[in-house]
Design a protein around this motif. Structure first.
Motif, short mmCIF file in Angstrom:
data_model
loop_
_atom_site.label_atom_id
_atom_site.label_comp_id
_atom_site.label_asym_id
_atom_site.label_seq_id
_atom_site.Cartn_x
_atom_site.Cartn_y
_atom_site.Cartn_z
N LYS A 15 0.85 -1.25 0.12
CA LYS A 15 0.08 0.08 -0.18
C LYS A 15 0.87 1.29 0.17
O LYS A 15 0.61 2.01 -0.70
CB LYS A 15 -0.75 0.10 1.26
N THR A 16 1.68 1.30 0.94
CA THR A 16 2.64 2.33 1.04
C THR A 16 3.63 2.77 -0.26
O THR A 16 3.82 3.95 -0.59
CB THR A 16 3.65 2.63 2.20
N ALA A 17 3.98 1.69 -0.65
CA ALA A 17 4.97 1.69 -1.96
C ALA A 17 4.09 2.33 -3.20
O ALA A 17 4.33 3.11 -3.89
CB ALA A 17 5.24 0.22 -2.22
N ALA A 18 2.86 1.85 -3.24
CA ALA A 18 1.81 2.36 -4.27
C ALA A 18 1.73 3.93 -3.98
O ALA A 18 1.67 4.77 -4.93
CB ALA A 18 0.66 1.68 -4.21
N ALA A 19 1.16 4.24 -2.84
CA ALA A 19 1.38 5.54 -2.53
C ALA A 19 2.30 6.62 -2.68
O ALA A 19 1.99 7.70 -3.38
CB ALA A 19 0.65 5.78 -0.98
N VAL A 20 3.36 6.00 -2.65
CA VAL A 20 4.69 6.89 -2.55
C VAL A 20 5.00 7.09 -4.16
O VAL A 20 5.26 8.22 -4.68
CB VAL A 20 5.90 6.29 -2.00
N ASN A 21 4.73 5.89 -4.88
CA ASN A 21 5.19 6.15 -6.32
C ASN A 21 4.09 6.70 -6.86
O ASN A 21 4.40 7.44 -8.00
CB ASN A 21 5.38 4.63 -6.92
N LEU A 22 2.91 6.65 -6.80
CA LEU A 22 1.78 7.37 -7.44
C LEU A 22 1.87 8.93 -7.12
O LEU A 22 1.69 9.32 -7.95
CB LEU A 22 0.42 7.02 -7.01
N VAL A 204 -0.62 -4.67 -12.79
CA VAL A 204 -0.25 -5.61 -11.93
C VAL A 204 1.24 -5.31 -11.31
O VAL A 204 2.38 -5.11 -12.28
CB VAL A 204 0.01 -6.85 -12.55
N ILE A 205 1.62 -5.06 -10.00
CA ILE A 205 2.76 -4.52 -9.68
C ILE A 205 3.44 -5.90 -9.24
O ILE A 205 2.69 -6.83 -8.19
CB ILE A 205 2.23 -3.50 -8.39
N PRO A 206 4.49 -6.12 -9.80
CA PRO A 206 5.14 -7.42 -9.36
C PRO A 206 5.72 -7.33 -7.94
O PRO A 206 6.46 -6.32 -7.70
CB PRO A 206 6.10 -7.45 -10.63
N TYR A 207 5.93 -8.59 -7.52
CA TYR A 207 7.05 -8.61 -6.27
C TYR A 207 8.50 -8.40 -6.75
O TYR A 207 8.91 -9.39 -7.55
CB TYR A 207 6.78 -10.07 -5.81
N ALA A 208 9.24 -7.32 -6.57
CA ALA A 208 10.38 -7.21 -6.92
C ALA A 208 11.38 -6.49 -6.15
O ALA A 208 10.83 -5.84 -5.34
CB ALA A 208 10.26 -6.25 -8.37
N SER A 209 12.58 -6.79 -6.33
CA SER A 209 13.69 -6.41 -5.19
C SER A 209 14.00 -4.83 -5.57
O SER A 209 14.17 -4.39 -4.58
CB SER A 209 14.89 -7.06 -5.58
N MET A 210 13.48 -4.47 -6.60
CA MET A 210 13.79 -2.89 -7.04
C MET A 210 12.61 -2.29 -5.80
O MET A 210 13.06 -0.96 -5.52
CB MET A 210 13.48 -2.62 -8.41
N VAL A 211 11.63 -2.64 -5.87
CA VAL A 211 10.58 -1.94 -4.74
C VAL A 211 11.28 -1.85 -3.53
O VAL A 211 10.97 -0.93 -2.81
CB VAL A 211 9.17 -2.52 -5.18
N GLU A 212 11.94 -3.01 -2.98
CA GLU A 212 12.54 -3.11 -1.54
C GLU A 212 13.46 -2.35 -1.53
O GLU A 212 13.71 -1.61 -0.43
CB GLU A 212 12.94 -4.42 -1.11
N ARG A 213 14.15 -1.87 -2.49
CA ARG A 213 15.25 -0.81 -2.68
C ARG A 213 14.80 0.54 -2.44
O ARG A 213 15.62 1.40 -1.94
CB ARG A 213 16.05 -0.94 -3.90
N MET A 214 13.58 0.72 -2.31
CA MET A 214 12.98 2.16 -2.02
C MET A 214 13.58 2.67 -0.61
O MET A 214 13.53 3.68 -0.40
CB MET A 214 11.37 2.05 -2.12
N GLY A 215 13.39 1.50 0.39
CA GLY A 215 13.90 1.65 1.73
C GLY A 215 15.44 2.03 1.95
O GLY A 215 15.60 2.77 2.51
N GLU A 216 16.26 1.38 0.94
CA GLU A 216 17.40 1.68 0.97
C GLU A 216 17.83 3.12 0.47
O GLU A 216 18.54 3.86 0.97
CB GLU A 216 18.34 0.57 0.12
N ARG A 217 17.05 3.43 -0.40
CA ARG A 217 17.29 5.04 -0.99
C ARG A 217 16.41 5.80 -0.56
O ARG A 217 16.52 7.22 -0.65
CB ARG A 217 16.81 4.78 -2.68
N ARG A 218 15.34 5.44 0.19
CA ARG A 218 14.41 6.56 0.85
C ARG A 218 14.04 7.67 -0.09
O ARG A 218 13.90 8.53 -0.03
CB ARG A 218 14.89 7.15 1.83
N ALA A 219 13.34 6.85 -1.22
CA ALA A 219 13.12 7.34 -2.41
C ALA A 219 11.90 6.80 -3.35
O ALA A 219 12.05 5.42 -3.18
CB ALA A 219 14.23 7.80 -3.35
N PRO A 220 11.09 7.39 -4.08
CA PRO A 220 10.29 6.50 -5.03
C PRO A 220 11.06 5.93 -6.06
O PRO A 220 12.28 6.54 -6.37
CB PRO A 220 9.38 7.55 -5.57
#
Length: 248
Positions: A15-22, A204-220
């Motif tokens: 949910k949060t990943a979608a909110a941030v990227n949108l 369809v939003i995939p399960y992907a390591s690049m999404v998890e890297r948002m936490g590493e970068r603190r960025a969309p």
């Protein structure tokens, strides 16, 4: 100003990943955007380096403090943030003391209509009085759904709740999130959508390591991912669907 809520009864569904990227994609497409992080965990706020303004939430809810004092800039043009505050863990209780009981959030958002074209609400996973305020304020409620039967059951529970509570269930628009096409069940539910996904978006939003890297970068994602990354392209498709529905 259009208002979109990212909501799900279940946590951990993207949910949060979608909110941030949108929010980022809307702002990058010249849509002045306000992201309000209503989850006391403050994940959206953390991604955007937001710091709460330490105004007393109850004073804002009762009109003693202008809601505009809660707004902080983000690192990106056209995108502002109302960061989460840890006091939001009591928000459900505080909202019950505001009259009319379901309209507090809609009333607080109204002054922003002159400055923003889009407000995005990142909501905690619950069906509560806060959720009622969100459902009353939002033009659309986007629900990320993992392609599993348990996640689909949670979606059906939310739709039933909306109907029973007098809200329009057609404003609930699900989309598949954290989808892993290597899994047979995920593939089957994506390819042959059940009735619960009848109003679902195509992205369809995939399960992907690049999404998890948002936490590493603190960025969309669009701030660091390659332009042809599959997850980024999926979020871009989600944004285009949302833009078309809201006529932004």
């Amino acid at each position: 100003m259009k208002t979109v809520a990212l909501h799900n009864l279940k946590g951990g569904v993207g949910k949060t990943a979608a909110a941030v990227n949108l929010a980022y994609l809307a702002a990058a497409n010249d849509v002045p955007t306000l992201l309000w992080d209503l989850d006391p965990q403050g994940a959206s706020s953390w991604y955007f380096h937001g710091q709460p303004q330490h105004e007393k939430t109850k004073n804002v809810l009762h009109g003693a403090t202008p809601v505009s004092r809660l707004v902080t800039p983000s690192p990106y043009a056209n995108l502002s943030l109302i960061p989460a505050d840890f006091s939001y863990r009591y928000l459900d209780v505080m909202l019950r003391k505001v009259e009319p009981p379901r309209q507090a959030l809609r009333r607080l958002l109204k002054p922003f209509a002159g400055d923003y074209a889009l407000a995005i609400l990142d909501c905690p996973p619950s069906l509560s009085h806060l959720a009622d305020n969100v459902f009353a304020a939002a033009d659309l409620v986007l629900a990320p759904v993992v392609p599993t039967w348990l996640s689909l059951r949670a979606l059906e529970q939310v739709e039933d709740y909306l109907r029973d509570a007098g809200f329009d269930p057609s404003r609930l628009r699900p989309f598949y999130s954290m989808a892993d096409r290597r899994r047979q069940l995920h593939r089957e539910l994506i390819e042959r959508r059940p009735q619960a996904m009848a109003r679902g978006l195509h992205a369809v939003i995939p399960y992907a390591s690049m999404v998890e890297r948002m936490g590493e970068r603190r960025a969309p994602m669009a701030a660091f991912a390659p332009s042809d990354d599959p997850a980024l392209l999926a979020y871009a498709e989600l944004w285009l669907e949302l833009k078309a529905m809201l006529k932004l």
